[in-house]
Design an enzyme around this catalytic site. Sequence first.
Site, PDB file in Angstrom:
ATOM      1  N   HIS A  86      17.673   5.168  36.805  1.00 49.44           N
ATOM      2  CA  HIS A  86      17.496   4.765  35.400  1.00 49.44           C
ATOM      3  C   HIS A  86      16.122   4.132  35.153  1.00 49.44           C
ATOM      4  O   HIS A  86      15.690   4.018  34.011  1.00 49.44           O
ATOM      5  CB  HIS A  86      18.654   3.884  34.913  1.00 49.44           C
ATOM      6  N   SER A 196      16.103  -3.996  38.666  1.00 46.96           N
ATOM      7  CA  SER A 196      16.615  -2.662  38.978  1.00 46.96           C
ATOM      8  C   SER A 196      15.716  -1.940  39.961  1.00 46.96           C
ATOM      9  O   SER A 196      14.507  -1.839  39.746  1.00 46.96           O
ATOM     10  CB  SER A 196      16.679  -1.817  37.706  1.00 46.96           C
TER      11      SER A 196
END
Lengths: 501, 497
Positions: A86, A196
């Site tokens: 992502h 992330s």
Amino acid sequence: MSWNTDLDRFGDGVHVPAVRVHQLLGLALLTLAAASPAAETELSVVQVINFGQQPAWDAPWRFETVQRGSGSGFVIKGKRIMTNAHVVSWARQIIVRRYQDPRPYLAEVEFIAHDCDLAVLRIKDERFFEEIEPLEFGGLPKVRSTVVTYGYPAGGEEISYTRGVVSRIERQPYSHTGIRHFLACQTDAAINPGNSGGPVVQEDRVVGVAFQGMQGLENAGFFIPPPIIQHFLKDIEDGRYDGFPRVGIQLAGTQSPAYRSWLKLPDNGTGARVDRLLPICNKSGVLLEEDVLLRIGDYPVASDATILFEGNRVSAGVAFQLAQVGDTLPIQVWRDGKEISLQLPMEACEVDRAAGFQYDVLPRYFVHGGLVFTPLSLDFLRAAGIDAADPGQGELIYELRMRPTDDPRNARPEPVVLATVLPHEINANWSVRGRAMVDRINGVRIEKLEDVVRAFEQNRSDFDVVEFVPHHAVETLPRAKLAGANTEILSNYGIPSDRRL
Amino acid sequence: MNLRPVIFAAAALALAIAAAPTARAQSQPAQTPAVESPWTRSIVTLEVARKQYDFLQPWNTRNRSAVKTGIVIGPREVLTTAAEMFDRTLVRLQKDGAGEWWVGEVTWVDYHANLALVTTEAAAFWEGLEPVELRTAAADAALQIARWRQGNLELRRAEFTCYVVREAELSGINHVMLACDSDIVGLNGGEPLIANGHCAGLVTTQSGRACTVTPASLIRSILEARRQGAYRGLGYFHWFWQPAVNLDSLARLKLPGRPRGVIVIEVPERPDGAPTVMKVGDIILSIDGFEVDTSGNYRDPEFGRILIENLSTRGKWAGDESRLRVWRDGQELEVAYRLPKYEFTNALVPAARYDTPPEYLIVGGLVFVPLTDEFLQSWGPEWKRKAPFRLLYYRNQPRTREQPALILLSQMLPDPYNIGYQDQRLLVVQKVNGQPISRLSQIQQALQQPVQGYHQFEFMPGDAIKRLVVKAGEEETEATARVLKRYGIREARRLAD
């Protein structure tokens, strides 16, 4: 109790999840970091800045504005950078920054696995890897053991470390596609937007990749554990990403003494029942309904449909996900009152991908007389402002998420919607103005987008007739005016091509 | 039926919990109303006590009390709405807004049009009361809404908005309503709308300032038909149509002349099994002589331009014939359409069953109930959004001969008999012991034929389990008895048939 082993859907309409998963893609702005002594691990942790651009799913020829997102990553063997899928989805340009190094390095996605939210990047500039040692992977950390996350989260510009313990290990929804569940570790180490893709480290080895948090949960972040990371790395060894195998069964526990005695199953706390064969992703035909899975590969299956995986009770579906697509998995099955051994081929299955969020492949569409047709997808629903749990849009949602497994005989491989109607004299009187599912065009049942094109192009009558679901609402276009109208509409609305198939 | 959005205002009144009249009100002498108005002699208060069922625990009954308004329309005849009148245990009447309560008797109730007539044998109640005339208001008339409030008559101005065709509050029938705005708050239904000294209709629902009123002429025509023995309940048009504003659609169907009519797009089988008559692709040009425009409106002499759905209730009742002119296959022809009766059980997921206690069946802690709107309303005022998606989805599915209704395993009352299944709930039953299930009585019959000493339950495809198995015979009987005792339930079943 039941586990939807291979068709994990979030928000099934029955149980509303109390928590929502959010990804940790930060928008932190980095400036030149101040120099300070660096330990080895820090050197290998990088910031990944993605300038991404998504298509407009309800006007598929258009793109949304370029978004700058930033996440983390780390250098692994083979001069690769590992990060989350992502972090680098829909990338137009990816820039990687080293620890305390002012120079931006251009990166490219080498492999990306949207299902398990992992990606590896390549960097052309050899200087990037100077003085950097790749990080090594460790095994699945123990629950209660201490881990440290490294990354570039929001709230500052420098690398950030947080320490916590592994709180639990079980299968979790992976929010990137929203329709897959894999093994994940929960930790109370602070994991925030920007973290992330950063490594979770224990004794100098990477034991996870930070990837998501959950709204409504405090002190809970999630990281992708080594079994999933290793699965991804092994998968891409042949130069192609195949994904995780899916068996296409719905498992149920066998805790009911009545059910056990009905199946003549010994009262020993083992076995999960194949409650349902899902009509999608179940090609081999090896398993039958009412089979009881006693062992999957090396793992005995318990009567609550779990296995014991490295000291953790996890969903039995994990045992299938440890195998690679193309493997054959030995299984022990209780069938017709006795135990038998079977070989279960491990197959990939992505037929339901439109029910989850999709990436890096532009949406297909066809424009005809100002009518914009595109496949029904979760991305379309979101773009059209339709809540994927809104019963008011029951037809679209059922068609996308439920009919393929509930009612396979009437399911269409690729349901098509009239996304919108671009106003023009030719269609100005249409009552249906978009967000409607197409049933038939000129009498042809629409099973996929190509049928739309064919139904229009092969029509020789004076009118094009489009029927919609439900109740067969019908609209008409006069074909005599079409040729001129098509050219005008494409030009008026700046549409480069009438189709992307 | 049509494709236009229908406003569902029905829930508002049903859920407004009215304060019960207190002992104080009974003990006080009748007061002279502060506002002296002839309406004090025609407007009365009703108190309704009724049973309220908990559809999640259908063996439980609660009491509910509501206060509403009625109006004297004839000798010993009070008219009010049917809302809150179902499952009633006691109805009482009060005049002058205070004082004595008289026990009333409901002589007629119609859940189709939301009307009820109430009387009382007590002659003293009728003394001093005078009937009023029902007469529809002209669009420019000054309007008022009236009711008794704290012993005085409250008369509030209302402003006419429009006549509109809407779904009736207690049934799915579309008919004409008067929409108006008023500052009056907390209406409970049955309040008269007053115009030019007449009763122009009864308030059915209120949402904020917006009030919906059943117009007097509809009420009058129904009461008149009832007197003559001709009223058989309301009928409706059992097909789907869409506006024909797309002139190319009319051209494709080769309709000559100016654009008009609406296009029939779906004709489901009739619940009464009669011929469907209408055909997909028909253009409806007129109904009972009223021309239909391309938006699906006709010009009503009384209400102006309103939707054609109203023509199924305009002086017509279930079983009556409507005469339609339709354009079909290139020619105009006349079609006689017999109006089917609206039945509350005519849907796969029925709307409501008034005056009937909810059905259920308990087998060893497995609780089975019919899937109905009333069950789904357990999810609260926003049930159409909040109830489980799959259960709501069934509401849009057609009722078929094979599957006329649905039975739900609504919950599991935990017991050693059903161990392993305690978390199972809200599963739609497909088969029991191999037999297809649409009714509770079919489950009862299927349980008489266990398979090798076991009962097999199969459920419709969903996210939860597809089947479960329990023991039949003595263990089942014992478990059911144990569950009833432990959970304080009197009976293991309540079946309608």
